[in-house]
Scaffold this active site. Structure first.
Site, mmCIF file in Angstrom:
data_model
loop_
_atom_site.group_PDB
_atom_site.id
_atom_site.type_symbol
_atom_site.label_atom_id
_atom_site.label_comp_id
_atom_site.label_asym_id
_atom_site.label_seq_id
_atom_site.Cartn_x
_atom_site.Cartn_y
_atom_site.Cartn_z
ATOM 1 N N GLY A 14 0.784 -1.235 0.000
ATOM 2 C CA GLY A 14 0.000 0.000 0.000
ATOM 3 C C GLY A 14 0.808 1.272 0.000
ATOM 4 C CE LYS A 15 6.916 1.285 -2.025
ATOM 5 N NZ LYS A 15 6.555 -0.141 -2.229
ATOM 6 C CE LYS A 37 7.854 3.914 -7.677
ATOM 7 N NZ LYS A 37 7.244 3.262 -6.507
ATOM 8 C CG ASP A 50 3.873 3.348 -8.273
ATOM 9 O OD1 ASP A 50 2.895 2.802 -8.817
ATOM 10 O OD2 ASP A 50 4.837 2.714 -7.808
ATOM 11 C CD GLU A 109 5.309 5.135 -4.116
ATOM 12 O OE1 GLU A 109 4.908 3.960 -4.220
ATOM 13 O OE2 GLU A 109 4.733 6.097 -4.646
ATOM 14 N N GLY A 110 9.837 4.915 -2.673
ATOM 15 C CA GLY A 110 10.753 3.891 -3.160
ATOM 16 C C GLY A 110 10.051 2.833 -3.982
ATOM 17 C CB ALA A 111 10.974 0.473 -6.395
ATOM 18 N N GLY A 170 -0.878 0.005 5.502
ATOM 19 C CA GLY A 170 -1.233 0.412 4.152
ATOM 20 C C GLY A 170 -2.573 -0.085 3.662
#
EC number: 6.3.3.3
Length: 238
Positions: A14-15, A37, A50, A109-111, A170
């Site tokens: 749920g990031k 991102k 994203d 936001e990471g992956a 999340g």
């Protein structure tokens, strides 16, 4: 907190929806927001990634990507298979720092999880946070199995001297089982960090207007919301 790095305990926790909720709450509070991102994988050149999904749900936010790769793999692997130059932590930190000069809040936001590799040298989102001196918000799952991955990620952050301001669940289920209800108390205990929110399952399917209206109610005051961990625990705990 001009830059906030958002990572998860793994994939599909749920990031992106949490990032959108944080962005929506900040925008509702009158702040300007950018969403970066670090490495978008698994989408084509003309598809929404994203960051674009965050903006669709949250509202008027600046969106940016450092790089994108077509296959849904770890960024380092996806870059190698595409024959492309991988993302470097320094590039991500530089892009975030530039956005921070123009916005009140930058969400990076990471992956996947914290230590998913960007390149062959082992660069990760943790390195990005270290370069920026930024806190890292950790998105967790609700149910069985989350305690181990949450504690491991929290320990890694602290071993690097990185700040963990809190956790956000999340995807809180509509009918939580016993493990999820117990985890409301256990997640803060194993991580040493407070719960700062719980986003309901399916929130990403709401209309943008409904999402923006509800988002502040899913997040605690440090994230510009009104959510109360004690009240939520009293209502949903075992």
């Amino acid at each position: 907190m001009p830059v906030l790095v958002i990572t998860g305990t793994g994939t599909e926790v749920g990031k992106t929806v949490v990032t959108a909720a944080v962005a929506a709450a900040a925008l509702a509070g009158g702040r300007t927001v950018a969403v970066l991102k670090a490495a978008q994988t698994g989408v084509g050149p003309d598809e929404a990634g994203d960051a674009q999904e965050v903006a669709r749900l949250a509202g008027t936010a600046t969106v940016a990507e450092v790089a994108r790769f077509p296959e849904p793999l770890a960024p380092g692997t996806a870059a190698r298979r595409a024959g492309r130059t991988p993302v470097r932590p320094e590039e991500v930190a530089e892009a975030a720092a530039k956005l921070a000069t123009e916005h009140d809040l930058v969400l990076v936001e990471g992956a996947g999880g914290l230590l998913v590799r960007f390149d062959a040298e082992g660069g990760t989102l943790a390195d990005v946070a270290g370069l920026l001196g930024a806190p890292v918000l950790l998105v967790t799952s609700a149910g069985l199995g989350t305690l181990n991955t949450t504690e491991l990620t929290a320990r890694e952050l602290r071993s690097r001297g990185l700040e963990l301001p809190g956790l956000v669940i999340g995807s809180w289920p509509g009918a939580p089982d016993l493990a999820a209800r117990c985890n409301l108390a256990d997640l803060p205990d194993v991580s040493g960090a407070p719960l700062l929110g719980a986003v309901p399952a399916g929130a990403g399917s709401l209309s943008p207007a409904a999402f923006r209206s509800a988002a502040p109610h899913w997040l605690a005051p440090p994230l510009d919301g009104t959510w109360d961990a004690d009240a939520f625990g009293d209502r949903h705990g075992p």
